[in-house]
Every structure is written in structure tokens, then in C-alpha cells.
Enzyme design. Structure first.
Site, PDB file in Angstrom:
ATOM      1  N   GLY A 126      38.432  -3.798  73.358  1.00 54.78           N
ATOM      2  CA  GLY A 126      38.856  -2.837  72.335  1.00 54.78           C
ATOM      3  C   GLY A 126      38.673  -3.316  70.917  1.00 54.78           C
ATOM      4  N   LEU A 127      38.013  -4.479  70.737  1.00 58.40           N
ATOM      5  CA  LEU A 127      37.869  -5.011  69.375  1.00 58.40           C
ATOM      6  C   LEU A 127      36.449  -4.863  68.832  1.00 58.40           C
ATOM      7  CD1 LEU A 127      40.132  -8.219  69.530  1.00 58.40           C
ATOM      8  CD2 LEU A 127      40.761  -5.882  68.893  1.00 58.40           C
ATOM      9  N   ALA A 151      29.501  -3.454  69.125  1.00 59.88           N
ATOM     10  CA  ALA A 151      29.014  -3.098  67.780  1.00 59.88           C
ATOM     11  C   ALA A 151      28.887  -4.334  66.899  1.00 59.88           C
ATOM     12  CB  ALA A 151      29.953  -2.077  67.139  1.00 59.88           C
ATOM     13  N   ASP A 203      33.169   2.590  65.707  1.00 56.78           N
ATOM     14  CA  ASP A 203      33.010   1.126  65.775  1.00 56.78           C
ATOM     15  C   ASP A 203      31.882   0.663  64.856  1.00 56.78           C
ATOM     16  OD1 ASP A 203      34.874   1.479  67.771  1.00 56.78           O
ATOM     17  OD2 ASP A 203      33.891   0.166  69.216  1.00 56.78           O
TER      18      ASP A 203
HETATM   19  C1  MEV Z   1      36.387   2.676  71.056  1.00 57.80           C
HETATM   20  O1  MEV Z   1      36.538   1.591  70.172  1.00 57.80           O
HETATM   21  C2  MEV Z   1      37.062   3.888  70.516  1.00 57.80           C
HETATM   22  C3  MEV Z   1      36.988   5.131  71.375  1.00 57.80           C
HETATM   23  O2  MEV Z   1      37.642   6.170  70.628  1.00 57.80           O
HETATM   24  C4  MEV Z   1      35.578   5.519  71.702  1.00 57.80           C
HETATM   25  C5  MEV Z   1      34.798   5.996  70.484  1.00 57.80           C
HETATM   26  O3  MEV Z   1      35.381   6.428  69.488  1.00 57.80           O
HETATM   27  O4  MEV Z   1      33.568   5.981  70.576  1.00 57.80           O
HETATM   28  C6  MEV Z   1      37.756   4.944  72.679  1.00 57.80           C
END
Ligand code: MEV
Length: 311
Positions: A103-104, A108, A150
Site C-alpha cells: 500500500g505504499l 509506481a 500513485d
Molecule cells: C492504491 O494505492 C490505491 C487504490 O485506490 C487503487 C488506485 O487508486 O488505483 C486502491
């Protein structure tokens, strides 16, 4: 020997609005400079090789699958720079401290570091918008239907109020605040989470649209609170955002354990960040409770912690 070029990119944290941002609701995200991906280019022996030991990947451009994000970002960037890959001998090495599937913004960050290093090698100047656009193409391989948040936060390295397909807006932090980022150590595939949310949305559009609207409203309130220094409002808004992320089924037992531990130790609010299911969560802390919250997160199984001031 001096490398031919070397460049870095930071990670990111979504403070509010993940997932709903894919459905054109706003989100707030900030760069996370404590973690970095670096791409180094040296003369190679044959063709173009990309070694990423931290990602457990090693690819030769001429043999890489079209689905390889590392090969794709190199091909796209070289095409943009009008360089023929077949004529080149380059060894590209990626080192990254951005944990993957967490999630970090690892994907990207790695792509952005590669674009920047190749631009430096070609003695070209690429503006942030161009870097972001190139990285976005490869985000599609990582995430399926990415919103673009991202690549935007990481390529611009700025705090953004992001709405898909709209010009980016920067936001100001009136009063700095501190968050602890706790890693569950469990991999959470953003691609799978995003695709599962889409299945839920397809099965019950009215309900999901209502939840996304509620997340969008939380983001607006959070932006106002951050811009006016009303930090006391952020904790409850994080909790409300997390409740909606549970509804759309992107939380998970390890995330919930860390969130409960942080709240139990006095954090004013806590939520998952990014794609969810595993990966990281954030908790809003003060100078008084940061040590207790950090200790509680460790006790509850966090494999690593980052304490960072959002300013
Ligand atoms: C991923 O960092 C964030 C999400 O909202 C996916 C996106 O926005 O592409 C889960």
C-alpha cells in the site's frame, strides 16, 4: 566505476479516499520519503538487463513477457526518448526500500526511478507530468484499473488532492501532524482488491456508489480540517473512512488487529492505506502517545513501523 546514471523516487501514503478514488471520488495522498526506490544504470554486456533483487526479479528486455512491469517501463521510456533498445547495452539495477504489496506505492516508485534514471542517461529533461503519464501506463499492469493517484503523488513528490482525470490540486497542511505507519507483513494485492471491489460494485451499484459518496464526503472534510489546522477532526474521519473500507471488504484480520491496538493505545484514529487486505495501516498520534501506540503496534505483530510528520 561511476554509474552512467542514477535516480530515486519516494513511496506514498493515501491519508483518505483509496478505492473510491478509482470511481472518481477525491482522495488525499502524501509522498513518503522515508522509503525510496533507486535505479542505477551501468554499461551492460549484452542488450538491456534489469535486476531488482529487492523485488526478486531479474529480466532481459528482449526475453521479457509483455506483462513484466519492469520491462514495460524501460520500453516505454526508451520509446519516449526515441532510443532503439536493440542497439543498447545497459545494466539497470533497482534497489528499493518500499515494501512490495504493502500500500505504499512500490510499483509506481520503482517505475518512476527507472524513468528518471533513463532520462538522466539520455540527458533529457522530463517534466513531472510526462513522468507521471509514463508510469501510469505501467500502473495498469500492476493494478488493472488504477486511478492514477500513485504515479501522480510519486512523480510530483507533492501532497495532492486527487480526482481521477482532473488536473491535480496541491493541498496545504496548516498544522503539521504525526502518523505511525504500521506494516502487517502480509502481502495485499492491490490488483485483486481493486478487482474484488469492482465485482461488488457490479453486483450492487447503488450501495457501492452510496459508500463511495460517503468516502468522498470524508475526504472533503479531511481536506478542510488539514487546511485549517483542525487536527482533532482527523481521527474520527479516519475511523469513519476505515468503517467504509470494511464495508467494501478491503480490510483484513491483520489490519484490524493493528488498528485496534493503535486505538487501544490512544491513537485518535486509524485506517488501512492503499489497496488493503494486508500491507500497511496508519494511526494518528500525538507527542504524548506516539511511544505507546508504536509499542502496541509492535506487540500486535507489526513487522515494521515508520513515524512521520505530515507537514
Ligand atoms: C492504491 O494505492 C490505491 C487504490 O485506490 C487503487 C488506485 O487508486 O488505483 C486502491
Amino acid at each position: 566505476m561511476e554509474p552512467l546514471a542514477s535516480a530515486a523516487a519516494c513511496g506514498k501514503v493515501i491519508l483518505f479516499g483509496e478505492h473510491a478514488v478509482v470511481y472518481r471520488r477525491p482522495a488525499l495522498a502524501v509522498p513518503l520519503t522515508q522509503v525510496q526506490a533507486t535505479a542505477t544504470i551501468e554499461p551492460g554486456e549484452a542488450g538491456i538487463t534489469i535486476d531488482a533483487p529487492d523485488l526478486n526479479q531479474s529480466v532481459s528486455l528482449d526475453r521479457a513477457s509483455p506483462a513484466s512491469p519492469l520491462a514495460a517501463i524501460v520500453r516505454l521510456t526508451l520509446a519516449h526518448l526515441q532510443r532503439q533498445p536493440d542497439t543498447l547495452r545497459l545494466k539497470i539495477t533497482i534497489n528499493s526500500t518500499v515494501p512490495i504489496a504493502s500500500g505504499l506505492g512500490s510499483g509506481a516508485a520503482v517505475s518512476t526511478a527507472i524513468v528518471r534514471a533513463l532520462a538522466q542517461w539520455a540527458q533529457a529533461t522530463l517534466d513531472e507530468a510526462t513522468v507521471s503519464t509514463l508510469v501510469f501506463e505501467v500502473e495498469k499492469l500492476h493494478h488493472g484499473t488504477p486511478s492514477g493517484i500513485d504515479n501522480t503523488v510519486i512523480a510530483y513528490q507533492q501532497s495532492v488532492y486527487f480526482v481521477r482525470d482532473e488536473p491535480i490540486q496541491l493541498f496545504n497542511v496548516a498544522t503539521p501532524f504525526t502518523v505511525v505507519i504500521g506494516n502487517t507483513g502480509v502481502a495485499g494485492s492491490t490488483k485483486v482488491a481493486v478487482s474484488d471491489v469492482r465485482k461488488g460494485w457490479e453486483a450492487d451499484r447503488a450501495q457501492y456508489e452510496a459508500w463511495f459518496d460517503q468516502i468522498g464526503a470524508i475526504v472533503q472534510q479531511a481536506r478542510s480540517a488539514i487546511e485549517s489546522g483542525a487536527i482533532d477532526q482527523l481521527g474520527p474521519l479516519m475511523d469513519q473512512n476505515q468503517a467504509l473500507l470494511r464495508h467494501i471488504n478491503v480490510s483484513g484480520p491483520e489490519l484490524e488487529r493493528l488498528i485496534a491496538a493503535a486505538k487501544g493505545a490512544g491513537a485518535a484514529g486509524a485506517k488501512l492505506v492503499g489497496g488493503g487486505r494486508g500491507g500497511n495501516m496508519i494511526a494518528l498520534v500525538t507527542e504524548q502517545n506516539v511511544t505507546a501506540v508504536s509499542a502496541a503496534l509492535k506487540d500486535a505483530g507489526a513487522v515494521s513501523l515508520i513515524v512521520t510528520e505530515i507537514s
